[in-house]
Design a protein around this motif. Structure first.
Motif, PDB file in Angstrom:
ATOM      1  N   GLU A   1       0.834  -1.210   0.000  1.00 14.36           N
ATOM      2  CA  GLU A   1       0.000   0.000   0.000  1.00 14.36           C
ATOM      3  C   GLU A   1       0.866   1.257   0.000  1.00 14.36           C
ATOM      4  OE1 GLU A   1      -0.608  -2.511   2.105  1.00 14.36           O
ATOM      5  OE2 GLU A   1      -2.686  -3.153   1.723  1.00 14.36           O
ATOM      6  N   LEU A   2       1.935   1.251   0.793  1.00 15.76           N
ATOM      7  CA  LEU A   2       2.832   2.397   0.861  1.00 15.76           C
ATOM      8  C   LEU A   2       3.521   2.634  -0.484  1.00 15.76           C
ATOM      9  CD1 LEU A   2       4.426   4.602   2.342  1.00 15.76           C
ATOM     10  CD2 LEU A   2       6.016   2.829   3.116  1.00 15.76           C
ATOM     11  N   LEU A   3       4.057   1.589  -1.072  1.00 10.19           N
ATOM     12  CA  LEU A   3       4.786   1.727  -2.341  1.00 10.19           C
ATOM     13  C   LEU A   3       3.861   2.209  -3.463  1.00 10.19           C
ATOM     14  CD1 LEU A   3       6.978  -1.500  -2.106  1.00 10.19           C
ATOM     15  CD2 LEU A   3       7.727   0.873  -1.781  1.00 10.19           C
ATOM     16  N   GLN A   4       2.627   1.687  -3.489  1.00 12.94           N
ATOM     17  CA  GLN A   4       1.689   2.101  -4.526  1.00 12.94           C
ATOM     18  C   GLN A   4       1.285   3.562  -4.346  1.00 12.94           C
ATOM     19  OE1 GLN A   4       0.448   0.271  -7.332  1.00 12.94           O
ATOM     20  NE2 GLN A   4      -0.037   2.415  -7.795  1.00 12.94           N
ATOM     21  N   ALA A   5       1.054   3.973  -3.087  1.00 14.70           N
ATOM     22  CA  ALA A   5       0.665   5.367  -2.827  1.00 14.70           C
ATOM     23  C   ALA A   5       1.810   6.317  -3.171  1.00 14.70           C
ATOM     24  CB  ALA A   5       0.260   5.529  -1.364  1.00 14.70           C
ATOM     25  N   MET A   6       3.055   5.936  -2.865  1.00 12.61           N
ATOM     26  CA  MET A   6       4.207   6.769  -3.240  1.00 12.61           C
ATOM     27  C   MET A   6       4.251   6.969  -4.753  1.00 12.61           C
ATOM     28  SD  MET A   6       7.296   5.380  -0.786  1.00 12.61           S
ATOM     29  CE  MET A   6       8.509   6.505  -1.526  1.00 12.61           C
ATOM     30  N   GLU A   7       4.008   5.897  -5.482  1.00 12.63           N
ATOM     31  CA  GLU A   7       4.009   5.988  -6.938  1.00 12.63           C
ATOM     32  C   GLU A   7       2.881   6.898  -7.429  1.00 12.63           C
ATOM     33  OE1 GLU A   7       3.302   3.066 -10.815  1.00 12.63           O
ATOM     34  OE2 GLU A   7       4.067   2.203  -8.925  1.00 12.63           O
ATOM     35  N   ASP A   8       1.692   6.741  -6.837  1.00 17.25           N
ATOM     36  CA  ASP A   8       0.549   7.567  -7.245  1.00 17.25           C
ATOM     37  C   ASP A   8       0.787   9.048  -6.938  1.00 17.25           C
ATOM     38  OD1 ASP A   8      -0.707   5.251  -8.045  1.00 17.25           O
ATOM     39  OD2 ASP A   8      -1.925   5.056  -6.238  1.00 17.25           O
ATOM     40  N   PHE A   9       1.445   9.326  -5.799  1.00 14.79           N
ATOM     41  CA  PHE A   9       1.713  10.708  -5.399  1.00 14.79           C
ATOM     42  C   PHE A   9       2.981  11.266  -6.048  1.00 14.79           C
ATOM     43  CE2 PHE A   9      -0.502   9.870  -1.048  1.00 14.79           C
ATOM     44  CZ  PHE A   9      -1.741  10.025  -1.652  1.00 14.79           C
ATOM     45  N   ARG A  10       3.689  10.425  -6.804  1.00 15.40           N
ATOM     46  CA  ARG A  10       4.947  10.826  -7.461  1.00 15.40           C
ATOM     47  C   ARG A  10       5.995  11.295  -6.447  1.00 15.40           C
ATOM     48  NH1 ARG A  10       2.287  14.286 -12.479  1.00 15.40           N
ATOM     49  NH2 ARG A  10       1.033  12.564 -13.316  1.00 15.40           N
ATOM     50  N   ILE A  11       6.051  10.574  -5.337  1.00 14.97           N
ATOM     51  CA  ILE A  11       7.040  10.843  -4.295  1.00 14.97           C
ATOM     52  C   ILE A  11       8.045   9.691  -4.315  1.00 14.97           C
ATOM     53  CG2 ILE A  11       7.424  11.018  -1.806  1.00 14.97           C
ATOM     54  CD1 ILE A  11       4.692  12.397  -1.628  1.00 14.97           C
ATOM     55  N   GLU A  12       9.306   9.994  -4.639  1.00 12.85           N
ATOM     56  CA  GLU A  12      10.311   8.952  -4.827  1.00 12.85           C
ATOM     57  C   GLU A  12      11.155   8.710  -3.591  1.00 12.85           C
ATOM     58  OE1 GLU A  12      12.595  10.077  -8.206  1.00 12.85           O
ATOM     59  OE2 GLU A  12      10.930   9.848  -9.631  1.00 12.85           O
ATOM     60  N   SER A  13      11.253   9.716  -2.708  1.00 13.25           N
ATOM     61  CA  SER A  13      12.158   9.586  -1.576  1.00 13.25           C
ATOM     62  C   SER A  13      11.589  10.275  -0.348  1.00 13.25           C
ATOM     63  CB  SER A  13      13.518  10.205  -1.923  1.00 13.25           C
ATOM     64  OG  SER A  13      14.359  10.269  -0.781  1.00 13.25           O
ATOM     65  N   PHE A  14      11.978   9.773   0.831  1.00 10.47           N
ATOM     66  CA  PHE A  14      11.607  10.394   2.100  1.00 10.47           C
ATOM     67  C   PHE A  14      12.801  11.106   2.744  1.00 10.47           C
ATOM     68  CE2 PHE A  14       8.259   6.841   2.475  1.00 10.47           C
ATOM     69  CZ  PHE A  14       7.309   7.634   1.841  1.00 10.47           C
TER      70      PHE A  14
ATOM     71  N   ARG B   1      10.391  21.016   6.091  1.00  6.42           N
ATOM     72  CA  ARG B   1       9.517  20.752   7.234  1.00  6.42           C
ATOM     73  C   ARG B   1       8.070  20.558   6.773  1.00  6.42           C
ATOM     74  NH1 ARG B   1      12.580  21.701  11.672  1.00  6.42           N
ATOM     75  NH2 ARG B   1      14.294  23.170  11.452  1.00  6.42           N
ATOM     76  N   ILE B   2       7.348  19.711   7.498  1.00  2.81           N
ATOM     77  CA  ILE B   2       5.953  19.424   7.168  1.00  2.81           C
ATOM     78  C   ILE B   2       5.122  20.708   7.159  1.00  2.81           C
ATOM     79  CG2 ILE B   2       3.855  18.270   8.001  1.00  2.81           C
ATOM     80  CD1 ILE B   2       5.786  16.362   6.756  1.00  2.81           C
ATOM     81  N   GLY B   3       5.411  21.619   8.110  1.00  2.24           N
ATOM     82  CA  GLY B   3       4.643  22.856   8.200  1.00  2.24           C
ATOM     83  C   GLY B   3       4.814  23.788   7.026  1.00  2.24           C
ATOM     84  N   ASP B   4       5.830  23.548   6.179  1.00  3.56           N
ATOM     85  CA  ASP B   4       6.087  24.423   5.031  1.00  3.56           C
ATOM     86  C   ASP B   4       5.288  24.023   3.796  1.00  3.56           C
ATOM     87  OD1 ASP B   4       7.885  25.875   6.543  1.00  3.56           O
ATOM     88  OD2 ASP B   4       9.623  24.681   5.901  1.00  3.56           O
ATOM     89  N   PHE B   5       4.641  22.876   3.854  1.00  4.87           N
ATOM     90  CA  PHE B   5       3.878  22.407   2.703  1.00  4.87           C
ATOM     91  C   PHE B   5       2.461  22.971   2.710  1.00  4.87           C
ATOM     92  CE2 PHE B   5       7.074  19.014   3.060  1.00  4.87           C
ATOM     93  CZ  PHE B   5       7.465  18.885   1.740  1.00  4.87           C
ATOM     94  N   SER B   6       1.804  22.924   1.550  1.00  5.29           N
ATOM     95  CA  SER B   6       0.381  23.252   1.482  1.00  5.29           C
ATOM     96  C   SER B   6      -0.408  22.146   2.171  1.00  5.29           C
ATOM     97  CB  SER B   6      -0.077  23.370   0.023  1.00  5.29           C
ATOM     98  OG  SER B   6      -0.071  22.087  -0.597  1.00  5.29           O
ATOM     99  N   GLY B   7      -1.685  22.426   2.464  1.00  8.58           N
ATOM    100  CA  GLY B   7      -2.512  21.455   3.165  1.00  8.58           C
ATOM    101  C   GLY B   7      -2.590  20.118   2.447  1.00  8.58           C
ATOM    102  N   GLY B   8      -2.763  20.145   1.132  1.00  2.00           N
ATOM    103  CA  GLY B   8      -2.860  18.914   0.366  1.00  2.00           C
ATOM    104  C   GLY B   8      -1.561  18.129   0.343  1.00  2.00           C
ATOM    105  N   GLU B   9      -0.424  18.845   0.243  1.00  2.00           N
ATOM    106  CA  GLU B   9       0.876  18.173   0.256  1.00  2.00           C
ATOM    107  C   GLU B   9       1.153  17.555   1.631  1.00  2.00           C
ATOM    108  OE1 GLU B   9       2.862  21.716  -1.064  1.00  2.00           O
ATOM    109  OE2 GLU B   9       3.431  20.763  -2.943  1.00  2.00           O
ATOM    110  N   ARG B  10       0.757  18.268   2.688  1.00  2.00           N
ATOM    111  CA  ARG B  10       0.902  17.711   4.044  1.00  2.00           C
ATOM    112  C   ARG B  10       0.153  16.389   4.160  1.00  2.00           C
ATOM    113  NH1 ARG B  10      -0.539  22.790   8.024  1.00  2.00           N
ATOM    114  NH2 ARG B  10       1.108  24.213   7.338  1.00  2.00           N
ATOM    115  N   PHE B  11      -1.082  16.388   3.636  1.00  2.00           N
ATOM    116  CA  PHE B  11      -1.884  15.165   3.711  1.00  2.00           C
ATOM    117  C   PHE B  11      -1.136  13.993   3.105  1.00  2.00           C
ATOM    118  CE2 PHE B  11      -4.380  12.160   1.262  1.00  2.00           C
ATOM    119  CZ  PHE B  11      -5.140  11.565   2.258  1.00  2.00           C
ATOM    120  N   LYS B  12      -0.535  14.203   1.937  1.00  2.00           N
ATOM    121  CA  LYS B  12       0.122  13.094   1.244  1.00  2.00           C
ATOM    122  C   LYS B  12       1.231  12.491   2.093  1.00  2.00           C
ATOM    123  CE  LYS B  12      -1.000  14.782  -3.375  1.00  2.00           C
ATOM    124  NZ  LYS B  12      -0.483  15.350  -4.642  1.00  2.00           N
ATOM    125  N   TYR B  13       2.072  13.333   2.676  1.00  2.00           N
ATOM    126  CA  TYR B  13       3.165  12.816   3.508  1.00  2.00           C
ATOM    127  C   TYR B  13       2.630  12.183   4.801  1.00  2.00           C
ATOM    128  CZ  TYR B  13       6.831  14.720   0.528  1.00  2.00           C
ATOM    129  OH  TYR B  13       7.679  14.960  -0.525  1.00  2.00           O
TER     130      TYR B  13
END
Length: 524
Positions: free
Chosen positions: A126-139, A144-156
Motif C-alpha cells: 500500500e505504501l509503495l503504490q501510494a508513493m508511486e501515485d503521489f509521485r514521491i520517490e524519496s523520504f 519541514r511538514i509545516g512548510d507544505f500546502s494542506g494537500g501536500e501535508r496530507f500526502k506525507y
C-alpha cells in the motif's frame, strides 16, 4: 437495518484469544462508552455500543461541535481528550494497531522534517503504490511538514500512516485540504483497501462513494439530549430509511395522541353524567358507586397506556443561513479586473499570466492542484477589492485563526460596540446556527472548526456583505448542513469569489469555474 440508541444492539461474542487473521473477529469493541465535557458536564456520547470489523468503511457524521472528532480521538487514545472530556465504558482493541490522522497538525509536527517523519518504515505494498501515485520517490528531505500546502501535508502524513502498517485507519476530515484529483484517489483507496477505515467527513459526495456503515451523532433539545444511530448500509440508503422511519414515527405518534384524546373525551362525557347523578340524584345507589369506581380504573388504564406511546421524533436540525434579501449587485457592474504576470510566494513562482474579469453578481469558484497558489491568489483578489471596491466585503480564510482571536467570545467578535439591538440580533442568528448560550459566550478557541466557520458566515450576514471571498467554505460543515449552506449561497444576490473542491458546491453554487494551473487561469 438502522439501529437507534435504546434498540437491541449487535451481540458481541468473544471466545478466548484470537489471531489477527481470524475471519469474523471484532477488531475493536466499544461497550457503553459515555463521553462528557469537563467544563459543563454535558453528555456528547451516551452508552455507545459499537464493533469495528473487517470490511468496515465507517463514517461518523453529525452537526458541528457534537463530538465526532472527540469520539475518533477517544477510540485511538483516550488521553487525547483528557483535557476537555471524561469518559466511561470500555474500548477493546484486541491487540490490533491503529493509524490515526488528526484534523490539525501540532506545533511539534509542523517542525518535523520529511526525513524525521520517516525514520522507521514498513515497506508494504500500500505504501509503495501510494508513493508511486503521489509521485514521491524519496523520504529524504530537510523540508519541514509545516512548510507544505494542506494537500501536500496530507500526502506525507497519509504515507506515514501506511508506513506504520496499521490494522485499522482512523481519519479525521481527510478531504479538508485536498484537490479533486487527490480526493478521488482517496475514494478509490478506501474502496479497494482491505484495511478497515473509520473516518469523520463533511464531504457528502466522498461519503456516498466510500462509506458502507454510518454512525450518526446527534444532540437534540438544544444540545442537551445525546443520541446516536448505527447502521451498516450506504449513505443514500440510510438517508432514505431515516426519512421514512421519522415520517412513520410521526404518523404513529400523532394517531396515538389523537386516539387518546378521543377516548378521554368519551370518558369525560360518561364521567360528567355519573358525577351529576352522584351529586344530584342518588348518592347511595351501589350501582352508581360501582360505576364511578370502574370509571376511575378506566382512566388509570388509559393514562398508563400513554407510557408506551411513541414520542414525536426528536432530531437535530441543520443550521439556517439567511443572507439579506435586499443585497443586490447589478448585472453590469464591473467587480474585478485582475492581471498578474506572475503569482509567487517569496521567490517561488506558482503561476503566470493570470487574467480574471468578474462582473456582478457572478459566483466564481477556483479549482486546481494542491500547492498551485489558489489561497494566495484569493488573498491578492481580496487586497485589490478592499483597495478599489466600494462594496462591503466579507472574507473566510482557510485558516480561521487569521481573523478569529481564540481568547475572544463569539458575541464579542460579532458585536464590538455593545449596541443592544446588534447584540440581540447576534444572539438570534447564533441560535439559528444551533449555538447554545454557553457556546455563544465561551472562548472561540474552544469551538469546533465548523462552529468557527459558522461564526465567520454570521459576521458576513450581520454586516450585509455584498462580496463574499470564501476559501473552502464548506470544508468543516456536516453533510446535513452543507446542502443548506449551498442553497443559501446559490440564492445570495451578491458576488462570490471562492476556492473549493466540494463537488456539490461547484455544481450548485458556482456559475463560473476557473482552474488555476502553473500556466495561468483556465475557464472550465
Amino acid at each position: 437495518m438502522i439501529k437507534f440508541k435504546g434498540d437491541a444492539h449487535e451481540q458481541l461474542t468473544i471466545k478466548g484469544k484470537s489471531s489477527k487473521n481470524e475471519r469474523g473477529i471484532y477488531m475493536i469493541e466499544i461497550h457503553n462508552l459515555t463521553i462528557k465535557t469537563i467544563k459543563d458536564n454535558r453528555t456528547l456520547i451516551d452508552h455507545l455500543q459499537l464493533s469495528i470489523q473487517k470490511g468496515d468503511k465507517m463514517v461518523i457524521i453529525g452537526e458541528e461541535g457534537n463530538g465526532k472528532s472527540t469520539l475518533l480521538k477517544c477510540i485511538y487514545n483516550e488521553q487525547l481528550i483528557a483535557d476537555y472530556c471524561t469518559y466511561e465504558g470500555k474500548i477493546l482493541k484486541n491487540d490490533f494497531s491503529l493509524g490515526y490522522l488528526s484534523q490539525e497538525l501540532s506545533a511539534q509536527e509542523k517542525m518535523q522534517t520529511i526525513t524525521e517523519l520517516f525514520l522507521e518504515n514498513n515497506w508494504n505494498k500500500e505504501l509503495l503504490q501510494a508513493m508511486e501515485d503521489f509521485r514521491i520517490e524519496s523520504f529524504v528531505s530537510d523540508k519541514r511538514i509545516g512548510d507544505f500546502s494542506g494537500g501536500e501535508r496530507f500526502k506525507y502524513r497519509f504515507l506515514k500512516l501506511l508506513a506504520m502498517d496499521p490494522d485499522i485507519l482512523l481519519l479525521d476530515e481527510p478531504t479538508n485540504d485536498l484537490d479533486i484529483n487527490t480526493i478521488e484517489w482517496l475514494e478509490k483507496f478506501i474502496q479497494q483497501t482491505s484495511i478497515p477505515v473509520v473516518f469523520v467527513s463533511h464531504d457528502e459526495t466522498f461519503i456516498r462513494q466510500t462509506a458502507n456503515a454510518i454512525i450518526h451523532i446527534e444532540l437534540t433539545n438544544r444540545k442537551q439530549t445525546p443520541k446516536y444511530t448505527l447502521t451498516r448500509e450506504p449513505y443514500e440508503t440510510y438517508l432514505a430509511h431515516r426519512e421514512n422511519n421519522l415520517l412513520k414515527q410521526e404518523q404513529v405518534a400523532r394517531k396515538q395522541a389523537a386516539d387518546y384524546k378521543k377516548q378521554m373525551g368519551k370518558w369525560h362525557d360518561v364521567w360528567n353524567k355519573a358525577e351529576h347523578q352522584h351529586q344530584h340524584v342518588s348518592r347511595s345507589d351501589p350501582r352508581l358507586q360501582k360505576k364511578i369506581k370502574s370509571l376511575k380504573n378506566q382512566k388509570k388504564r388509559l393514562e398508563r397506556a400513554t407510557d408506551n406511546f411513541l414520542e414525536m421524533p426528536s432530531v437535530e436540525e441543520a443550521s439556517e443561513f439567511h443572507f439579506d434579501s435586499l443585497i443586490h449587485v447589478h448585472r453590469q457592474k464591473k467587480i474585478l479586473e485582475l492581471s498578474l504576470e506572475t503569482l509567487q510566494i517569496a521567490n517561488n513562482q506558482l503561476s503566470q499570466n493570470i487574467k480574471l474579469s468578474i462582473i456582478g453578481p457572478e459566483k466564481v469558484a477556483i479549482i486546481g492542484e494542491n500547492g498551485v497558489g489558489k489561497s494566495t491568489l484569493l488573498k491578492l483578489i481580496m487586497d485589490k477589492l478592499q483597495e478599489h471596491s466600494s462594496l462591503k466585503i466579507g472574507y473566510m480564510p482557510q485558516n480561521y485563526e487569521d481573523l478569529l482571536d481564540p481568547s475572544q467570545s463569539p458575541i464579542n467578535f460579532l458585536v464590538t460596540t455593545g449596541d443592544k439591538e446588534a447584540m440581540t440580533r447576534a444572539f438570534t442568528i447564533l441560535g439559528s446556527m444551533k449555538f447554545t448560550s454557553d457556546e455563544m459566550q465561551q472562548k472561540i478557541g474552544n469551538l469546533s472548526g465548523g462552529q468557527k466557520a459558522k461564526l465567520l458566515i454570521v459576521k458576513m450576514i450581520m454586516e450585509r456583505c455584498e462580496i463574499l471571498i470564501l476559501d473552502e467554505p464548506t470544508r468543516n460543515f456536516s453533510p446535513l448542513t452543507t446542502p443548506v449552506l449551498c442553497q443559501a449561497l446559490a440564492q445570495y444576490r451578491g458576488v462570490i469569489i471562492s476556492v473549493s473542491h466540494d463537488r456539490r458546491y461547484l455544481q450548485e453554487v458556482a456559475t463560473t469555474i476557473y482552474e488555476l494551473t502553473s500556466a495561468g487561469l483556465i475557464k472550465r
